[in-house]
Design an enzyme around this catalytic site. Sequence first.
Site, short mmCIF file in Angstrom:
data_model
loop_
_atom_site.label_atom_id
_atom_site.label_comp_id
_atom_site.label_asym_id
_atom_site.label_seq_id
_atom_site.Cartn_x
_atom_site.Cartn_y
_atom_site.Cartn_z
N CYS A 120 -103.47 -57.12 44.19
CA CYS A 120 -104.31 -56.09 44.80
C CYS A 120 -104.88 -55.21 43.69
O CYS A 120 -104.49 -55.33 42.54
CB CYS A 120 -103.53 -55.24 45.80
SG CYS A 120 -104.64 -54.30 46.89
N CYS A 122 -105.44 -51.64 44.20
CA CYS A 122 -105.31 -50.19 44.41
C CYS A 122 -104.43 -49.51 43.36
O CYS A 122 -104.59 -48.32 43.11
CB CYS A 122 -104.81 -49.89 45.82
SG CYS A 122 -103.29 -50.71 46.25
N CYS A 130 -108.74 -50.42 47.26
CA CYS A 130 -108.37 -51.80 46.91
C CYS A 130 -109.52 -52.64 46.37
O CYS A 130 -109.39 -53.86 46.27
CB CYS A 130 -107.72 -52.47 48.11
SG CYS A 130 -106.24 -51.59 48.67
N LYS A 195 -101.97 -57.20 57.96
CA LYS A 195 -101.52 -55.97 57.29
C LYS A 195 -102.22 -54.79 57.95
O LYS A 195 -103.44 -54.71 57.97
CB LYS A 195 -101.85 -56.04 55.80
CG LYS A 195 -101.50 -54.75 55.07
CD LYS A 195 -101.64 -54.88 53.57
CE LYS A 195 -101.41 -53.54 52.90
NZ LYS A 195 -101.51 -53.62 51.44
N ARG A 205 -96.85 -45.38 48.06
CA ARG A 205 -97.99 -44.85 47.31
C ARG A 205 -97.53 -43.81 46.29
O ARG A 205 -98.15 -43.64 45.26
CB ARG A 205 -99.06 -44.33 48.26
CG ARG A 205 -99.68 -45.50 49.01
CD ARG A 205 -100.73 -45.09 50.02
NE ARG A 205 -101.13 -46.24 50.84
CZ ARG A 205 -101.85 -46.16 51.93
NH1 ARG A 205 -102.26 -44.99 52.37
NH2 ARG A 205 -102.16 -47.26 52.60
N ARG A 217 -107.63 -46.32 54.29
CA ARG A 217 -107.85 -47.76 54.16
C ARG A 217 -108.25 -48.42 55.49
O ARG A 217 -108.12 -49.63 55.66
CB ARG A 217 -106.58 -48.44 53.64
CG ARG A 217 -106.07 -47.91 52.30
CD ARG A 217 -105.35 -49.00 51.52
NE ARG A 217 -104.37 -48.51 50.57
CZ ARG A 217 -104.66 -47.90 49.41
NH1 ARG A 217 -105.90 -47.69 49.08
NH2 ARG A 217 -103.68 -47.52 48.60
N GLU A 233 -106.72 -62.88 62.23
CA GLU A 233 -106.56 -62.76 60.77
C GLU A 233 -105.64 -63.86 60.23
O GLU A 233 -105.91 -64.45 59.19
CB GLU A 233 -105.97 -61.39 60.40
CG GLU A 233 -106.95 -60.23 60.44
CD GLU A 233 -107.86 -60.17 59.21
OE1 GLU A 233 -107.80 -61.08 58.37
OE2 GLU A 233 -108.64 -59.22 59.12
N LYS A 248 -97.01 -57.11 58.16
CA LYS A 248 -96.61 -55.89 57.45
C LYS A 248 -97.20 -54.68 58.13
O LYS A 248 -98.39 -54.70 58.40
CB LYS A 248 -97.12 -56.00 56.01
CG LYS A 248 -96.90 -54.77 55.18
CD LYS A 248 -97.55 -54.94 53.85
CE LYS A 248 -97.37 -53.65 53.09
NZ LYS A 248 -98.18 -53.60 51.90
N SER A 274 -91.90 -49.43 52.64
CA SER A 274 -91.26 -48.24 52.06
C SER A 274 -90.85 -47.22 53.12
O SER A 274 -89.73 -46.70 53.09
CB SER A 274 -92.19 -47.61 51.03
OG SER A 274 -93.46 -47.32 51.60
N TYR A 313 -86.44 -53.49 50.51
CA TYR A 313 -85.82 -52.68 49.45
C TYR A 313 -84.31 -52.65 49.61
O TYR A 313 -83.61 -52.11 48.75
CB TYR A 313 -86.41 -51.27 49.47
CG TYR A 313 -87.92 -51.28 49.28
CD1 TYR A 313 -88.47 -51.44 48.01
CD2 TYR A 313 -88.79 -51.19 50.37
CE1 TYR A 313 -89.86 -51.50 47.83
CE2 TYR A 313 -90.17 -51.24 50.20
CZ TYR A 313 -90.69 -51.40 48.93
OH TYR A 313 -92.06 -51.47 48.75
C1 PBG Z 1 -101.11 -52.74 47.98
C2 PBG Z 1 -99.84 -52.67 48.75
C3 PBG Z 1 -99.32 -51.61 49.52
C4 PBG Z 1 -98.04 -52.00 49.90
C5 PBG Z 1 -97.84 -53.28 49.41
N1 PBG Z 1 -98.97 -53.69 48.73
C6 PBG Z 1 -99.83 -50.28 49.81
C7 PBG Z 1 -101.04 -50.05 50.57
O1 PBG Z 1 -101.67 -50.95 51.13
O2 PBG Z 1 -101.44 -48.88 50.59
C8 PBG Z 1 -97.07 -51.18 50.70
C9 PBG Z 1 -95.63 -51.54 50.51
C10 PBG Z 1 -94.65 -50.53 51.02
O3 PBG Z 1 -95.00 -49.52 51.67
O4 PBG Z 1 -93.46 -50.74 50.78
N2 PBG Z 1 -102.29 -52.76 48.68
#
Ligand code: PBG
Length: 323
Positions: A120, A122, A130, A195, A205, A217, A233, A248, A274, A313
Amino acid sequence: MPFPIHRPRRLRSSEAIRRLVRETELSPNDFVLPIFICPGEGIRRPISSMPPQAQMSIDVAVEECRLIASLGIGGIMIFGLPETKDEFATGAYDDNGIVQRAVRVIKREVPQLLVITDVCNCEYTSHGHCGLIVDGDVANDPTLDWLARAAVSHARAGADIVAPSDMMDGRIAAIRTALDANAYQNTPILSYAAKYASVFYGPFREAVESAPQFGDRRSYQMDPANAREAIREMELDIEEGADMIMVKPAMPYLDIIREARDRYNVPISAYQVSGEYSMIMAAANNGWIDLDRAMIESLTSIRRAGADFVMTYFAIPAARLLA
Ligand code: PBG
């Protein structure tokens, strides 16, 4: 025949019986641990919103990877914090970028550990979006070239799997074509296919310093209200050549994981993101829930919904609990 002939409690009467009839088993093989690599040496910088996760320099990450491999964990997913960011995400597709360097060292030092890279932009753009910004929004087609170059450079560094998480249209085809053209026909693509534009990415972030500097986003990540769109998708990504797909976040989207499992025969993964992690940690650190049970129950629910493997995690503590 109704009660009292049927007594489902019979099969719950002892741990031995419960174990015998258990439908979903967790294994460390099915966990992938996301890790955050920063420049420097000897660095382990705690991420305050995701205790005890930390940004690690490559040397520290290598030691962590030895532990991860020794616990039988399925693999790692690498995210990078570049030294500098710019408008064109140069660090994302630089053969000497932070992820590329980390992959080379980790694959040399811990070759048996499966290494997935997040593809990615970002983390590498000064504005935190991104892709290339044109007229205040991410321009789809020019961004594909950056993604394809990043994926090829990850493969060249030795990544076992590349995982695009950007949600641009057509990226799987663009990445597959570029990988094949560079003789990486055998590098699989794990697509972040469904996603969502989720609030649960907040702590991440902070971890990679990638919060968008303006806007959000929602013009590329999916609306949490939509399920049929997720199917569309996933279908497109499989048609374009994704070897595996991902949903996700995980727990708020178990219905989508189940749909994916019922419809497609490619491996399905889910990302316990996260915010999902941080909520459980925060409640546990307050003494409000039992951490061990919360982690096992949450991971079990994601597997039960149909995920073959889970980005989490909790990989290290969960693997220890299962040992
Ligand atoms: C990158 C990306 C993100 C996450 C994984 N790859 C963040 C986003 O899309 O803002 C999030 C992973 C997490 O929250 O643990 N684009």
